[in-house]
Design a protein around this motif. Structure first.
Motif, PDB file in Angstrom:
ATOM      1  N   LEU B 173     -10.467  21.420 -22.766  1.00  0.00           N
ATOM      2  CA  LEU B 173     -11.566  20.592 -21.818  1.00  0.00           C
ATOM      3  C   LEU B 173     -12.340  20.776 -20.586  1.00  0.00           C
ATOM      4  O   LEU B 173     -13.173  20.999 -20.294  1.00  0.00           O
ATOM      5  CB  LEU B 173     -11.206  18.945 -21.438  1.00  0.00           C
ATOM      6  CG  LEU B 173     -10.630  18.656 -23.743  1.00  0.00           C
ATOM      7  CD1 LEU B 173     -10.369  17.057 -23.600  1.00  0.00           C
ATOM      8  CD2 LEU B 173     -12.137  18.956 -24.478  1.00  0.00           C
ATOM      9  N   ALA B 176     -14.158  23.751 -20.421  1.00  0.00           N
ATOM     10  CA  ALA B 176     -15.951  24.238 -20.658  1.00  0.00           C
ATOM     11  C   ALA B 176     -16.283  23.545 -19.313  1.00  0.00           C
ATOM     12  O   ALA B 176     -17.248  24.437 -19.780  1.00  0.00           O
ATOM     13  CB  ALA B 176     -15.392  22.981 -21.658  1.00  0.00           C
ATOM     14  N   VAL B 177     -15.348  22.556 -19.640  1.00  0.00           N
ATOM     15  CA  VAL B 177     -16.176  21.907 -17.697  1.00  0.00           C
ATOM     16  C   VAL B 177     -16.448  23.007 -17.170  1.00  0.00           C
ATOM     17  O   VAL B 177     -17.443  23.373 -15.568  1.00  0.00           O
ATOM     18  CB  VAL B 177     -15.638  21.141 -17.224  1.00  0.00           C
ATOM     19  CG1 VAL B 177     -16.211  20.318 -15.885  1.00  0.00           C
ATOM     20  CG2 VAL B 177     -15.533  19.986 -18.088  1.00  0.00           C
ATOM     21  N   SER B 180     -19.250  25.678 -17.159  1.00  0.00           N
ATOM     22  CA  SER B 180     -20.237  24.719 -17.458  1.00  0.00           C
ATOM     23  C   SER B 180     -20.583  24.036 -15.316  1.00  0.00           C
ATOM     24  O   SER B 180     -21.923  24.206 -15.071  1.00  0.00           O
ATOM     25  CB  SER B 180     -20.771  23.058 -17.653  1.00  0.00           C
ATOM     26  OG  SER B 180     -20.624  22.735 -18.960  1.00  0.00           O
ATOM     27  N   CYS B 181     -19.323  24.402 -14.463  1.00  0.00           N
ATOM     28  CA  CYS B 181     -20.218  24.469 -13.346  1.00  0.00           C
ATOM     29  C   CYS B 181     -20.420  25.439 -12.842  1.00  0.00           C
ATOM     30  O   CYS B 181     -19.841  25.811 -11.213  1.00  0.00           O
ATOM     31  CB  CYS B 181     -18.617  23.637 -12.927  1.00  0.00           C
ATOM     32  SG  CYS B 181     -18.254  21.973 -13.182  1.00  0.00           S
TER      33      CYS B 181
END
Lengths: 366, 366
Positions: B173, B176-177, B180-181
């Motif tokens: 998780l 994934a973040v 995205s960042c």
């Protein structure tokens, strides 16, 4: 204040699925979750928005992800307690009541299940008056409210809290986690005060859903009007088309259901053709090349006999449907609303023109 | 207890970059961040693990993502305060001290910068004694500690807290973040008590890094041994190969740097060939088809003249390097350690055989 039991849930699920405008999930899946919780924990207290003190905390509950995935993956019973703990810990305060964030067959139901399981009341208000695919697409964004702290949990027990600089960033990061968790999760976002809820929310949406559901259930006994006329009158709907589903193009991508349905006219629409484009929810309806309705107005497909709403994930070749347009909540028709959820945001190359203007003197019947 | 100022930082960055085993980021980038913070806020207090009470909270600080991205994207100054607030709010307690989670040119330095800016002491301990690419790869996982609550923040101000069922899920998780960042973020994870830190941590790693860095800096004045002999003796290193970089295959994917470097022998290794495979860190070194070292032992590339470590993102055609193997922390050699970070986890088709066994009577010189 009134109680919501099993019979109310049946009607709310049906009416909310209509307001889901093709999205918001399968009302059958949704109502099973809510009825299960109410059977186990007793009926839920529904509060009128005006009954809520201004300074209390209201916690919206929803699922995030593709409804198609949700139907396969299921929802457990512990998610709400996890979300409650995360949010109350973040604020260091108790939560006064829960609320839905959008209409739709599933997201109208999960807050009821959560309210039953947590022993909290539910507020008769949401943030859309329909369903939309992305989480910044709520009236609260227009009001300048933050989506975060947003709490997210999956059925396995993983949980995440987001605190982001914009609601678009919340969408970006929460969507990435939703994908990693398998495509659907339970969330709480736009936690707000009672005062904010009353200022920006779409009030009495649960009651409206229930009345719509009741009308669909009882529409057969409606002389002197035909059932169809009665349904359209009650829903204040614009009849846009009636046809047989001739083709469905569908794709699940980035935790969204994208697609397009092609309809061949039946009855008074014989030899005519329509198509409806969707991203979870229906975005645009066009008949013989003329656009009759676009987001944010509601484009709803209903069964021609029962008037039950047909969600985008239940579209099947051969099914006969009526395409109905409903006016959206007035805040969506402001420039800020159009920027957030208008046709251009979704890549449809047309300005927003209100449903009733597009249908004026045209082919649609009200 | 002792103070860390600018000259200590220079040596720690150099030594930690060697222990980074090819990963852990550019020590130049890392030390700029730490020196900037110390210049602004004063030197940092380094505490011996045994000075820490058992029941206090220790908060590790690190960056997550591809070091190649970090060098482009930079690190701000507010991230540590955000992380501190998130973690202390979650626990409802003060944080007693910070610590690094891994060695490496960047992740040895950020905790120093954070300690300076937050006015907190740093503990002379980490969770790897080297660098590894995934966040569950710490001795604390072997000890059964949870990575979560894990706090994550980016330079824009977005922040996320994870609470997951396994450390592998945290990795999934948070990765994934991180993607995205933009591919690199600041994090705090494995927040633990002083007692847990003392039981499972790799103690005195900051001091070891500093001594290694000092040795590299002073290695020229080292008669009667040759500089190379002196370096190998001090680092307790196994000399595996010496060569010129003939090819570098590199790919940034899923916030990792993957790749392989091909070396053509020089000096006593003339006409021989070696390759080193990596995922952020070096995973496997092979000479003429014979594997001489694998993860979790440290495979380090150093400049043949200065003995400065060469990270995987600084590999360049024509550069002359010595490949050195260092024994890993003993907890990595247990079955639980091998399962977590052994060669098979990374897809290398070989069992783990300790470095000193592989080199016994072979081509390596100690």
């Amino acid at each position: 204040m009134r109680k919501i039991g099993i019979s109310e849930i049946e009607d709310i699920a049906m009416g909310a699925a209509l307001l889901g405008a093709g999205g918001g999930g399968d009302p059958y899946v949704g109502k099973l979750v809510a009825i299960g919780a109410v059977k186990e924990c007793g009926p839920v207290t529904l509060l009128d928005p005006d009954e809520i003190p201004d300074d209390v905390l209201i916690m919206p509950i929803a699922m995030m992800g593709a409804p198609t995935v949700l139907a396969e993956k299921g929802i457990g019973g512990k998610e709400y307690e996890t979300l409650y703990k995360m949010v109350s810990r973040f604020f260091g305060r108790e939560i006064y009541a829960l609320m839905p964030i959008e209409a739709g067959g599933v997201n109208s139901m999960l807050p009821i299940a959560a309210a039953a399981r947590l022993g909290l009341p539910l507020v008769d208000c949401d943030g859309m008056g329909r369903a939309f695919p992305e989480l910044q697409m709520v009236t609260f964004t227009i009001g300048g409210l933050k989506a975060t702290p947003m709490a997210l949990t999956d059925e396995k027990g993983n949980s995440v809290i987001f605190d982001t600089i914009t609601n678009k960033w919340t969408e970006e990061l929460a969507r990435a986690v939703t994908m990693s968790c398998g495509g659907s999760v339970s969330v709480s976002l736009y936690v707000m005060t009672g005062g904010q809820m009353k200022q920006y929310g779409v009030k009495n949406i649960v009651t409206r859903s229930q009345k719509l559901g009741e009308a669909i259930r009882t529409v057969k006994n409606s002389a002197p009007l035909t059932p169809e006329e009665h349904f359209l009158q009650f829903a204040e709907g614009f009849k846009l088309f009636k046809g047989k589903i001739a083709d469905v193009l569908r794709e699940t991508r980035g935790a969204f259901n994208y697609g397009k349905v092609v309809l061949e006219g039946i009855g008074e629409y014989k030899d005519r053709q329509a198509f409806v484009q969707f991203q979870n929810e229906n975005l645009l309806a066009s008949v013989d090349g003329e656009i009759l309705a676009t987001t944010p107005d509601l484009i709803c497909l209903v069964d021609t006999e029962t008037f039950s709403p047909v969600t985008t994930d239940a579209l099947k070749y051969g099914k006969r449907v009526m395409v109905v347009g409903l006016k959206c909540f007035e805040m969506w028709r402001t420039p800020a609303g159009i920027e957030l959820v208008g046709p251009r945001y979704f890549g449809c190359d047309t300005d927003y023109i209100p449903l009733e203007k597009r249908c004026e003197g045209g082919t649609a019947n009200v």
